[in-house]
Design an enzyme around this catalytic site. Sequence first.
Site, PDB file in Angstrom:
ATOM      1  N   ASP A  34      -0.622  -5.282   3.106  1.00 34.61           N
ATOM      2  CA  ASP A  34      -1.141  -3.469   3.998  1.00 34.61           C
ATOM      3  C   ASP A  34      -0.116  -4.004   5.267  1.00 34.61           C
ATOM      4  OD1 ASP A  34      -2.298  -1.548   5.020  1.00 34.61           O
ATOM      5  OD2 ASP A  34      -3.984  -1.870   3.715  1.00 34.61           O
TER       6      ASP A  34
ATOM      7  N   ASP B 251      -6.037  -4.175   0.403  1.00 35.57           N
ATOM      8  CA  ASP B 251      -6.628  -4.255   1.153  1.00 35.57           C
ATOM      9  C   ASP B 251      -7.617  -5.442   2.097  1.00 35.57           C
ATOM     10  OD1 ASP B 251      -6.315  -1.694   2.388  1.00 35.57           O
ATOM     11  OD2 ASP B 251      -8.066  -0.958   0.820  1.00 35.57           O
TER      12      ASP B 251
ATOM     13  N   ILE C 150      -0.320  -1.948   7.493  1.00 34.30           N
ATOM     14  CA  ILE C 150      -1.979  -1.270   8.840  1.00 34.30           C
ATOM     15  C   ILE C 150      -3.155  -1.454   8.216  1.00 34.30           C
ATOM     16  CG2 ILE C 150      -1.944  -0.070  10.680  1.00 34.30           C
ATOM     17  CD1 ILE C 150       0.468   0.011  11.344  1.00 34.30           C
ATOM     18  N   ASP C 151      -3.354  -2.553   8.160  1.00 31.27           N
ATOM     19  CA  ASP C 151      -5.777  -2.300   7.139  1.00 31.27           C
ATOM     20  C   ASP C 151      -5.712  -1.925   8.513  1.00 31.27           C
ATOM     21  OD1 ASP C 151      -7.035  -2.163   5.540  1.00 31.27           O
ATOM     22  OD2 ASP C 151      -8.186  -3.919   6.703  1.00 31.27           O
TER      23      ASP C 151
ATOM     24  N   THR D 287      -6.060   1.484   9.949  1.00 31.54           N
ATOM     25  CA  THR D 287      -5.228   2.855  10.016  1.00 31.54           C
ATOM     26  C   THR D 287      -5.209   4.000  10.219  1.00 31.54           C
ATOM     27  OG1 THR D 287      -3.721   2.398   8.546  1.00 31.54           O
ATOM     28  CG2 THR D 287      -3.557   4.775   9.327  1.00 31.54           C
TER      29      THR D 287
ATOM     30  N   GLU E 258       0.640  -1.104   0.068  1.00 31.00           N
ATOM     31  CA  GLU E 258      -0.266   0.227   0.175  1.00 31.00           C
ATOM     32  C   GLU E 258       1.033   1.488  -0.420  1.00 31.00           C
ATOM     33  OE1 GLU E 258      -2.972   0.750   3.360  1.00 31.00           O
ATOM     34  OE2 GLU E 258      -3.515   1.917   2.327  1.00 31.00           O
TER      35      GLU E 258
HETATM   36  C1  LIP Z   1      -9.004   0.809   5.104  1.00 34.40           C
HETATM   37  C2  LIP Z   1      -9.937  -0.018   4.684  1.00 34.40           C
HETATM   38  C3  LIP Z   1     -11.391   0.027   5.191  1.00 34.40           C
HETATM   39  C4  LIP Z   1     -11.542   1.096   4.422  1.00 34.40           C
HETATM   40  C5  LIP Z   1     -11.040   2.362   3.803  1.00 34.40           C
HETATM   41  C6  LIP Z   1      -9.560   1.724   4.171  1.00 34.40           C
HETATM   42  P1  LIP Z   1      -6.272   1.447   5.472  1.00 34.40           P
HETATM   43  O1  LIP Z   1      -7.566   0.870   4.100  1.00 34.40           O
HETATM   44  O2  LIP Z   1      -9.215  -1.099   5.433  1.00 34.40           O
HETATM   45  O3  LIP Z   1     -12.216  -0.549   4.982  1.00 34.40           O
HETATM   46  O4  LIP Z   1     -13.060   1.758   4.746  1.00 34.40           O
HETATM   47  O5  LIP Z   1     -11.524   2.636   2.576  1.00 34.40           O
HETATM   48  O6  LIP Z   1      -8.568   1.227   2.503  1.00 34.40           O
HETATM   49  O7  LIP Z   1      -6.276   2.325   4.804  1.00 34.40           O
HETATM   50  O8  LIP Z   1      -6.481   1.428   7.215  1.00 34.40           O
HETATM   51  O9  LIP Z   1      -5.284   0.409   5.152  1.00 34.40           O
END
Ligand code: LIP
Length: 317
Positions: free
Chosen positions: A102, A245, A104-105, A107, A82
Amino acid sequence: MAITLSESEQESLLEFSIQVAKEAGAVILQGSKSIRQELGGSSGIDSKKNSVDLVTEWDVKVEEIVRNAVKEKYPDFGFIGEESYSKGLRPELTDDPTFCVDPIDGTTNFVHGFPFACISIGVIYQRTPLIGVIFNPFLDQLFSALKGHGAFLNLTTRLPLSPPSPLSSLSSALIGVEWGHDRTKELVDKKANSFSRLAGDPAFGVAGGKMAHSMRSVGSAACNYALVASGGLDLYWEIGCWPWDVCAGIVIAQESGGFASGGPHVNHDGDVTEEILHGRKYIVVRAIADTPGESGREAQKRIVKEFYETVEDWDPK
Ligand code: LIP
């Protein structure tokens, strides 16, 4: 020449991904403590597209850790991450194994201390997701799957956590949805209209309302897939996510008996294609029991159809 992976090489790749996810998880926990101790909790937090699209120094750090580990052990494999993608490192997908990560998914959750943030490590092979590892260090939950070998929580508990039940319609479903990062009026209205139809009571004025049991937003696409794989959510839908993601989550959900697909115009049965992976429209339905006259897969497709007849569709920016 394209790289081919034997069964045992695939298994070692899974073990490697699990190991790296655990190491990364420890750093995520450390980052979470440190970020929350800093003044006002906002130092080291940046935004990408707008003020709700957050990235921290820890996202970058964790991606570096994973990238270096991959470079050392699998120097010829592709890598899509990412953070590096947002800086312009965008390798073409080939038939070769490619990590899709990713760091940290979730964040936003990480920044706020809401315990649904994870590292998500997927491996794409021959253009379809092969391996998925999702580790949420806050809840100490490790979800893992290798195509054809089932999906597991903490390595030993098979997913889903209980035998699949039938699902007669959206009206008895618990549905994962997200607000995402795009907050323009046009998109917020489309989402709100969709949410309203999913939740609303048709007998009390909500035209087309499904009156689903309820909706949940845990704030992480990967955690949503893991919840569908576990059976806690009946389905999850989001427009606007990226391959990193969802890549790991797709394998874990599929290996738990779930049905992972893309937007309303996608028609597929088997592997998730490159078109779905890159399509930025994602839907996944949990394993559903066969009933007389309808297989679980038919029921999953029926639910997807009902869902797309209910919500609005749009193209992410
Ligand atoms: C997030 C996702 C979340 C989504 C956001 C974003 P990040 O990833 O996991 O569900 O609503 O659009 O993509 O930015 O925390 O890695």
